[in-house]
Design an enzyme around this catalytic site. Structure first.
Site, PDB file in Angstrom:
ATOM      1  N   HIS A 247       0.895  -1.160   0.000  1.00 57.43           N
ATOM      2  CA  HIS A 247       0.000   0.000   0.000  1.00 57.43           C
ATOM      3  C   HIS A 247       0.932   1.207   0.000  1.00 57.43           C
ATOM      4  O   HIS A 247       1.790   1.318   0.871  1.00 57.43           O
ATOM      5  CB  HIS A 247      -0.903  -0.009   1.238  1.00 57.43           C
ATOM      6  N   LEU A 248       0.777   2.110  -0.951  1.00 60.55           N
ATOM      7  CA  LEU A 248       1.773   3.152  -1.207  1.00 60.55           C
ATOM      8  C   LEU A 248       2.138   3.921   0.062  1.00 60.55           C
ATOM      9  O   LEU A 248       1.290   4.551   0.691  1.00 60.55           O
ATOM     10  CB  LEU A 248       1.256   4.116  -2.275  1.00 60.55           C
ATOM     11  N   HIS A 249       3.427   3.877   0.404  1.00 62.08           N
ATOM     12  CA  HIS A 249       3.927   4.578   1.585  1.00 62.08           C
ATOM     13  C   HIS A 249       5.416   4.851   1.420  1.00 62.08           C
ATOM     14  O   HIS A 249       6.131   4.143   0.725  1.00 62.08           O
ATOM     15  CB  HIS A 249       3.687   3.767   2.861  1.00 62.08           C
ATOM     16  N   LEU A 250       5.878   5.917   2.088  1.00 64.57           N
ATOM     17  CA  LEU A 250       7.300   6.254   2.179  1.00 64.57           C
ATOM     18  C   LEU A 250       7.646   6.432   3.645  1.00 64.57           C
ATOM     19  O   LEU A 250       6.764   6.674   4.481  1.00 64.57           O
ATOM     20  CB  LEU A 250       7.617   7.535   1.398  1.00 64.57           C
TER      21      LEU A 250
END
Length: 392
Positions: free
Chosen positions: A208-211
């Site tokens: 799940h898009l994360h930085l």
């Protein structure tokens, strides 16, 4: 005056009740960032908001373990790279088991853990930009991002940046997510604040898009390491892309960009990095990304003590060998931290015995073979030159 924190509202996902951190052009810090100056923790408005909210969650017991307030055991390995090692055994024992990753473009799976499931107390605030022309024509409300705690922290202030979490995007960088990451870096006045990204197949644990963002009060060689331009001398600079450099002496081949944030630099950096990662995705190449305050690019390297100024951003992208399948949480891994020179270690034995030679050997093990890396550089050169041709 900088825009204040605003209360949340509404009823819906956990984050809709979170306060809103509003920032504008005047909050982006493009001067006065330096080691040996005001020091870590003095803080911008963003640093103060992040760390105070993070420490409130620490006091409330929201993390899987507590980091020592005096700091993790740390040392710098003997050797020219100055690798920073830290002992953090609880992260290996207590963190959520990583998801099994089988493909760089694995679709988002709502049945597996994702960040729409986190409780409200893990959300620090919603990030909302105001009046930043570099945001393009993206609607401000649609582009609202979240900052949440990493419940298994690597370091003090370890947070996750979630760009538009309700869209349930897989772990593939978008232009908007890159721009948010750059803005996050420029919101901090602390040279020890770093931002990074692990793709699928490059040790990402959640699809799940994360930085990641965290504070590390140690200088890293990447801040001043020598670089050389990818394009030959005399090649016309692109109006669309920032110049792409290569790390000259790093054990893993890395692509480097630099921006001081002025003259549309953040937008150009986001556009360039998105184009580069797009090529990597088409080639099915896993990658790690690290953003840090650093010196302008070039050779010879200015060195750690030549100047304390760290006003600009160095953006380093490493294409690498993929690691798919179930991950062993007790094994050595090489991801964004290790490539950048920061080694969180799991056992006292690793902490006391690891040498620079061993660490660099592990980095090389995950690097692309020389022939494949050379072919990739040729393709990147073609990408940049094609863009130049289109401008003529």
């Amino acid at each position: 005056m900088a825009a204040p924190m605003e209360p949340g509202g509404g009823s819906g996902p956990a984050w809709e009740q979170a306060p809103v951190f509003v920032y504008s052009e005047e909050d982006l810090i493009r001067a006065g960032v330096r080691w040996g100056g005001s020091g870590s923790g003095s803080g911008s408005r963003f640093d103060t908001a992040l760390l105070s909210a993070w420490e409130e969650r620490l006091s409330a017991g929201c993390f899987r373990y507590r980091l020592p307030r005096r700091g993790l055991p740390s040392r710098v390995l003997p050797g020219p790279r100055g690798l920073v090692v830290q002992l953090n055994p609880e992260r290996a024992r207590e963190r959520r088991p990583p998801q099994e990753i089988l493909s760089l473009r694995q679709p988002f799976d709502p049945q597996r853990f994702n960040f729409t499931r986190i409780p409200a107390q893990e959300v620090l605030f919603r990030l909302r930009r105001r009046g930043l022309g570099e945001a393009g024509d993206v609607d401000e409300a649609e582009a609202e991002a979240l900052l949440v705690i990493n419940v298994s922290p690597l370091e003090w202030g370890h947070v996750l940046l979630l760009p538009e979490p309700s869209r349930r995007l897989p772990q593939l960088l978008t232009r908007e997510s890159v721009l948010r990451a750059l803005e996050l870096l420029f919101l901090s006045s602390d040279p020890g604040f770093r931002v990074g990204f692990n793709s699928l197949g490059a040790e990402a644990s959640v699809n799940h898009l994360h930085l990641h963002g965290y504070y590390l009060g140690q200088r890293l060689e990447l801040e001043w390491a020598a670089t050389r331009p990818l394009l030959e001398s005399g090649a016309q600079a692109s109006a669309q892309f920032l110049p792409v450099h290569l790390l000259s002496e790093h054990p893993a081949g890395g692509l480097v960009l630099y921006t001081d944030g002025g003259d549309g630099g953040l937008a150009r950096a986001a556009h360039t990095l998105h184009a580069l990662t797009g090529l990597l995705i088409r080639r099915s190449l896993a990658h790690n990304l690290f953003l840090t305050r650093g010196c302008p690019l070039g050779s010879p390297a200015p060195g750690p003590a030549s100047s304390g100024d760290r006003d600009g951003a160095r953006i380093v992208l490493w294409p690498r060998r993929s690691c798919f399948g179930a991950k062993d949480p007790t094994a050595f891994t090489v991801a964004l931290c290790e490539l950048a020179g920061h080694w969180p270690l799991k056992t006292p034995q690793e902490y006391s015995s690891l040498t620079e030679e061993q660490a660099l050997g592990m980095v090389r093990r995950y690097s692309l073979p020389e022939e494949e890396y050379s072919q990739l550089l040729w393709e990147i050169t073609q990408l940049l030159q094609d863009d130049q041709q289109e401008q003529r």
